[in-house]
Design an enzyme around this catalytic site. Structure first.
Site, mmCIF file in Angstrom:
data_model
loop_
_atom_site.group_PDB
_atom_site.id
_atom_site.type_symbol
_atom_site.label_atom_id
_atom_site.label_comp_id
_atom_site.label_asym_id
_atom_site.label_seq_id
_atom_site.Cartn_x
_atom_site.Cartn_y
_atom_site.Cartn_z
ATOM 1 C CG ASN A 52 -2.004 -1.411 1.109
ATOM 2 O OD1 ASN A 52 -2.760 -1.375 0.987
ATOM 3 N ND2 ASN A 52 -1.657 -1.622 2.480
ATOM 4 C CG ASP B 115 4.507 16.756 20.289
ATOM 5 O OD1 ASP B 115 4.250 15.733 19.117
ATOM 6 O OD2 ASP B 115 3.561 16.425 21.219
ATOM 7 C CG HIS C 123 4.892 19.884 16.696
ATOM 8 N ND1 HIS C 123 4.079 20.232 15.781
ATOM 9 C CD2 HIS C 123 4.515 19.823 18.232
ATOM 10 C CE1 HIS C 123 3.440 19.933 15.907
ATOM 11 N NE2 HIS C 123 3.058 20.073 17.332
#
Length: 258
Positions: free
Chosen positions: A62, A75, A79
């Site tokens: 996929n 994070d 960020h």
């Protein structure tokens, strides 16, 4: 016997247990949603390339589309604006992603008040009972919130005033950021800040203080109730996305059975 041989043996005989702290990532996994006029990230979607068919008779694969901050994710400092000159996710040293775990359990408080906030006094009380936070540790904030993960509405828990989820106060976030022994802060909720953190001063203080201090966030953790308060180890495995502000991650704990 070498240390690594001993670890392999302990994993094989079950004296050390691997606890998966990761939320399975699918198109149904809750993702943080910001109000207008702010832009939002996407969750996970899969586009089949082939599936044992004419264009791929013996294989399936996929294409994946997913936001950096979907599901259980890390994070990185870049960020947030306070860490904009800091590390992207590919630049975080692997040694910072493996370390001791400490668990701050506020499940009862969060059950009574979904807006419950972790304060410096809570962290200092933990240290008085269990000792100083160990070097390179990850602080995991247990609230029981992951039990809501089967329903996006329950997990986000929003009303007209926005989301109501437990988190850390501005004072608590600053306390964590100022302690050199701490590498990261992990939560069961969709983000490392409280649901109402947009109203705090500064806004979203966990992001502001922690990411600005070269510390890292982990969100949407599960199975935190299986962790001891102290004594376990964590391994955090984000994708090393070049320039990435974060990444979905597989997160494990190594827990020694008594």
């Amino acid at each position: 016997m070498s240390v690594l041989s001993g670890l392999a043996g302990a994993l094989a005989d079950g004296s050390i247990q691997l606890v998966d702290l990761t939320t399975p990532l699918s198109s149904e996994t809750p993702v943080l949603s910001l109000p207008d006029p702010f832009a939002n990230t996407v969750g996970l979607s899969l586009s089949p390339v082939s599936h044992y068919d004419q264009v791929g008779p013996a294989w399936a694969w996929n294409d994946v589309s997913v936001g950096e901050h979907a599901g259980t994710h890390l994070d990185a400092p870049v960020h947030w604006i306070s860490g904009k000159d800091g590390k992207s996710v590919d630049e975080i040293e692997p040694s910072r992603l493996v370390g001791p775990l400490v668990v701050i359990d506020k499940t009862t408080e969060a059950e009574q008040n979904p807006d419950f906030l972790l304060e410096p006094e809570d962290l200092e009380a933990w240290e008085r009972e269990h000792g100083a936070f160990p070097a390179n540790c990850w602080v995991i904030y247990r609230t029981g919130w992951s039990c809501r993960g089967g329903s996006t509405a329950d997990f986000i828990n929003a009303d007209g005033a926005g989301p109501h989820t437990p988190g850390v106060s501005a004072r608590g976030a600053k306390w964590l950021a100022e302690h050199d022994s701490i590498s990261g802060f992990g939560v069961e909720t969709v983000g490392i800040d409280a649901g109402q953190a947009g109203t705090f001063d500064p806004v979203f203080p966990a992001h502001e203080y922690l990411l600005g201090a070269d510390k890292y966030g982990l969100t949407s953790l599960r199975n935190v109730e299986k962790l001891p308060v102290v004594g376990a180890m964590i391994t955090v495995a984000p994708l090393p996305i070049v320039g990435g502000t974060g990444s979905p991650a597989r997160v494990y704990a190594l827990v020694e059975r008594s």
